[in-house]
Design a protein around this motif. Structure first.
Motif, mmCIF file in Angstrom:
data_model
loop_
_atom_site.group_PDB
_atom_site.id
_atom_site.type_symbol
_atom_site.label_atom_id
_atom_site.label_comp_id
_atom_site.label_asym_id
_atom_site.label_seq_id
_atom_site.Cartn_x
_atom_site.Cartn_y
_atom_site.Cartn_z
ATOM 1 N N ALA A 91 -57.482 -26.041 43.165
ATOM 2 C CA ALA A 91 -57.076 -25.563 41.842
ATOM 3 C C ALA A 91 -56.971 -26.741 40.892
ATOM 4 C CB ALA A 91 -55.724 -24.845 41.915
ATOM 5 N N LEU A 92 -56.708 -26.403 39.642
ATOM 6 C CA LEU A 92 -56.355 -27.415 38.645
ATOM 7 C C LEU A 92 -54.832 -27.495 38.614
ATOM 8 C CD1 LEU A 92 -57.402 -29.257 36.258
ATOM 9 C CD2 LEU A 92 -56.911 -27.300 34.764
ATOM 10 N N TYR A 93 -54.301 -28.687 38.770
ATOM 11 C CA TYR A 93 -52.860 -28.872 38.740
ATOM 12 C C TYR A 93 -52.481 -29.521 37.409
ATOM 13 C CZ TYR A 93 -52.688 -27.397 43.518
ATOM 14 O OH TYR A 93 -52.783 -26.632 44.654
ATOM 15 N N LEU A 94 -51.652 -28.801 36.679
ATOM 16 C CA LEU A 94 -51.253 -29.230 35.344
ATOM 17 C C LEU A 94 -49.807 -29.697 35.341
ATOM 18 C CD1 LEU A 94 -52.803 -26.213 33.415
ATOM 19 C CD2 LEU A 94 -53.614 -28.559 33.299
ATOM 20 N N CYS A 95 -49.583 -30.763 34.630
ATOM 21 C CA CYS A 95 -48.243 -31.278 34.414
ATOM 22 C C CYS A 95 -47.905 -31.052 32.944
ATOM 23 C CB CYS A 95 -48.206 -32.766 34.761
ATOM 24 S SG CYS A 95 -46.713 -33.622 34.252
ATOM 25 N N ALA A 96 -46.665 -30.679 32.686
ATOM 26 C CA ALA A 96 -46.226 -30.477 31.307
ATOM 27 C C ALA A 96 -44.875 -31.139 31.116
ATOM 28 C CB ALA A 96 -46.126 -28.986 30.986
ATOM 29 N N SER A 97 -44.641 -31.692 29.944
ATOM 30 C CA SER A 97 -43.355 -32.322 29.694
ATOM 31 C C SER A 97 -42.703 -31.763 28.442
ATOM 32 C CB SER A 97 -43.508 -33.851 29.576
ATOM 33 O OG SER A 97 -44.120 -34.225 28.352
ATOM 34 N N THR A 98 -41.387 -31.901 28.397
ATOM 35 C CA THR A 98 -40.618 -31.452 27.251
ATOM 36 C C THR A 98 -39.307 -32.222 27.211
ATOM 37 O OG1 THR A 98 -39.736 -29.480 26.145
ATOM 38 C CG2 THR A 98 -39.424 -29.606 28.504
ATOM 39 N N VAL A 99 -38.584 -32.034 26.154
ATOM 40 C CA VAL A 99 -37.220 -32.541 26.073
ATOM 41 C C VAL A 99 -36.312 -31.393 26.470
ATOM 42 C CG1 VAL A 99 -35.427 -33.446 24.553
ATOM 43 C CG2 VAL A 99 -37.803 -34.175 24.279
ATOM 44 N N LEU A 100 -35.325 -31.655 27.298
ATOM 45 C CA LEU A 100 -34.516 -30.606 27.910
ATOM 46 C C LEU A 100 -34.028 -29.582 26.904
ATOM 47 C CD1 LEU A 100 -33.045 -29.406 30.309
ATOM 48 C CD2 LEU A 100 -31.151 -30.965 29.830
ATOM 49 N N THR A 101 -33.569 -30.050 25.772
ATOM 50 C CA THR A 101 -32.945 -29.135 24.830
ATOM 51 C C THR A 101 -33.954 -28.381 23.988
ATOM 52 O OG1 THR A 101 -32.737 -30.926 23.242
ATOM 53 C CG2 THR A 101 -30.860 -30.505 24.684
ATOM 54 N N ARG A 102 -35.216 -28.683 24.154
ATOM 55 C CA ARG A 102 -36.244 -28.001 23.367
ATOM 56 C C ARG A 102 -37.075 -27.108 24.266
ATOM 57 N NH1 ARG A 102 -38.066 -32.951 19.333
ATOM 58 N NH2 ARG A 102 -35.958 -33.442 18.640
ATOM 59 N N ASP A 103 -37.989 -26.386 23.693
ATOM 60 C CA ASP A 103 -38.683 -25.351 24.414
ATOM 61 C C ASP A 103 -40.164 -25.582 24.601
ATOM 62 O OD1 ASP A 103 -38.175 -24.718 21.425
ATOM 63 O OD2 ASP A 103 -40.084 -23.791 21.923
ATOM 64 N N THR A 104 -40.800 -26.354 23.742
ATOM 65 C CA THR A 104 -42.248 -26.468 23.778
ATOM 66 C C THR A 104 -42.680 -27.460 24.841
ATOM 67 O OG1 THR A 104 -42.386 -25.933 21.437
ATOM 68 C CG2 THR A 104 -44.306 -26.981 22.450
ATOM 69 N N GLN A 105 -43.533 -27.023 25.739
ATOM 70 C CA GLN A 105 -44.070 -27.893 26.780
ATOM 71 C C GLN A 105 -45.458 -28.373 26.377
ATOM 72 O OE1 GLN A 105 -43.701 -26.401 30.781
ATOM 73 N NE2 GLN A 105 -41.679 -25.531 30.395
ATOM 74 N N TYR A 106 -45.680 -29.651 26.564
ATOM 75 C CA TYR A 106 -46.962 -30.279 26.247
ATOM 76 C C TYR A 106 -47.642 -30.661 27.548
ATOM 77 C CZ TYR A 106 -45.247 -30.363 21.486
ATOM 78 O OH TYR A 106 -44.765 -29.981 20.266
ATOM 79 N N PHE A 107 -48.920 -30.314 27.630
ATOM 80 C CA PHE A 107 -49.636 -30.442 28.890
ATOM 81 C C PHE A 107 -50.502 -31.687 28.962
ATOM 82 C CE2 PHE A 107 -48.987 -26.520 31.255
ATOM 83 C CZ PHE A 107 -48.343 -25.748 30.320
ATOM 84 N N GLY A 108 -50.658 -32.177 30.179
ATOM 85 C CA GLY A 108 -51.614 -33.222 30.465
ATOM 86 C C GLY A 108 -52.981 -32.637 30.716
ATOM 87 N N PRO A 109 -53.975 -33.487 30.974
ATOM 88 C CA PRO A 109 -55.351 -33.029 31.162
ATOM 89 C C PRO A 109 -55.601 -32.390 32.520
ATOM 90 C CG PRO A 109 -55.224 -35.392 31.393
ATOM 91 C CD PRO A 109 -53.861 -34.946 30.961
ATOM 92 N N GLY A 110 -54.658 -32.531 33.443
ATOM 93 C CA GLY A 110 -54.801 -31.891 34.744
ATOM 94 C C GLY A 110 -55.493 -32.741 35.789
ATOM 95 N N THR A 111 -55.246 -32.381 37.041
ATOM 96 C CA THR A 111 -55.945 -32.962 38.186
ATOM 97 C C THR A 111 -56.641 -31.821 38.920
ATOM 98 O OG1 THR A 111 -54.412 -34.792 38.525
ATOM 99 C CG2 THR A 111 -55.711 -34.088 40.427
ATOM 100 N N ARG A 112 -57.942 -31.968 39.081
ATOM 101 C CA ARG A 112 -58.695 -30.934 39.805
ATOM 102 C C ARG A 112 -58.738 -31.308 41.281
ATOM 103 N NH1 ARG A 112 -61.700 -26.945 38.454
ATOM 104 N NH2 ARG A 112 -61.837 -27.575 36.273
ATOM 105 N N LEU A 113 -58.125 -30.472 42.110
ATOM 106 C CA LEU A 113 -58.079 -30.695 43.554
ATOM 107 C C LEU A 113 -59.037 -29.741 44.244
ATOM 108 C CD1 LEU A 113 -56.805 -31.873 46.160
ATOM 109 C CD2 LEU A 113 -55.077 -30.053 45.996
ATOM 110 N N THR A 114 -59.899 -30.303 45.063
ATOM 111 C CA THR A 114 -60.815 -29.506 45.871
ATOM 112 C C THR A 114 -60.478 -29.749 47.337
ATOM 113 O OG1 THR A 114 -62.571 -29.677 44.225
ATOM 114 C CG2 THR A 114 -63.213 -29.026 46.458
#
Lengths: 112, 113
Positions: A87-110
């Protein structure tokens, strides 16, 4: 201002092996979430880390584990890989008190 | 638990025209957020627009706007003056107090020149 970064970009493993994926959050962010996106599907939540602890977990087996470091970066570890872990594994980050998550480009695992 | 449903697997639009993507959701929470994310072939998930559930006013971001119907639990995305670069998979997502984004299955948007 650096965004979310992930490494590696691509990874090929065989069944039964173990893998570690890495994520560095966006500058100023302290919370990291991981998602698995199978081909043709929406992302599925794996878990979220805050203050170096797992704060919330989705419906994934214990083979999936993670870690967060003092600098807020994070790792996702998957043991005893199965073909279905491809699958594609996505990481997302945010600031705890906020809601919007911003994503990285992902790692494609086969998994072969 | 939250669920998000996107009933349109694929949509197409002519360049410069307007298109609306549909999304319905279900949640028992009173405080939540809704999002539209865009995922082009590069697979990078890009935030398009967000809506706080407690706000009645519909969010807008340039050519992108939403129609948020809280009672109907509907959250559609309107793209005006469509451009070739808008072609992508679009995901509707909800976020509540359980700290996780719940995504729909996505709508593949094609923009025809």
């Amino acid at each position: 201002d650096a965004g979310v970064t992930q490494s590696p970009t691509h990874l090929i493993k065989t069944r039964g092996q173990q893998v570690t994926l890495r994520c560095s959050p966006k500058s100023g962010h302290d919370t990291v979430s991981w998602y698995q996106q199978a081909l043709g599907q929406g992302p599925q939540f794996i878990f979220q880390y805050y203050e170096e602890e797992e704060r919330q977990r989705g419906n994934f087996p214990d083979r999936f584990s993670g870690h967060q470091f003092p600098n807020y970066s994070s790792e996702l570890n998957v043991n005893a890989l199965l073909l279905g872990d491809s699958a594609l594994y996505l990481c997302a980050s945010t600031v705890l008190t906020r809601d919007t998550q911003y994503f990285g480009p992902g790692t494609r695992l086969t998994v072969l | 638990a939250q669920t998000v449903t996107q009933s349109q697997p694929e949509m197409s639009v002519q360049e410069a025209e307007t298109v609306t993507l549909s999304c319905t959701y279900d949640t028992s929470e009173s405080d939540y957020y809704l999002f539209w994310y865009k995922q082009p072939p590069s697979r990078q998930m890009i935030l398009v627009i967000r809506q706080e559930a407690y706000k009645q006013q519909n969010a807008t971001e340039n050519r992108f706007s939403v129609n948020f119907q809280k009672a109907a639990k509907s959250f559609s995305l309107k793209i005006s003056d469509s451009q070739l670069g808008d072609a992508a998979m679009y995901f509707c997502a909800s976020y509540g107090v359980n700290y996780k984004l719940t995504f729909g299955k996505g709508t593949l948007l094609t923009v025809n020149p």
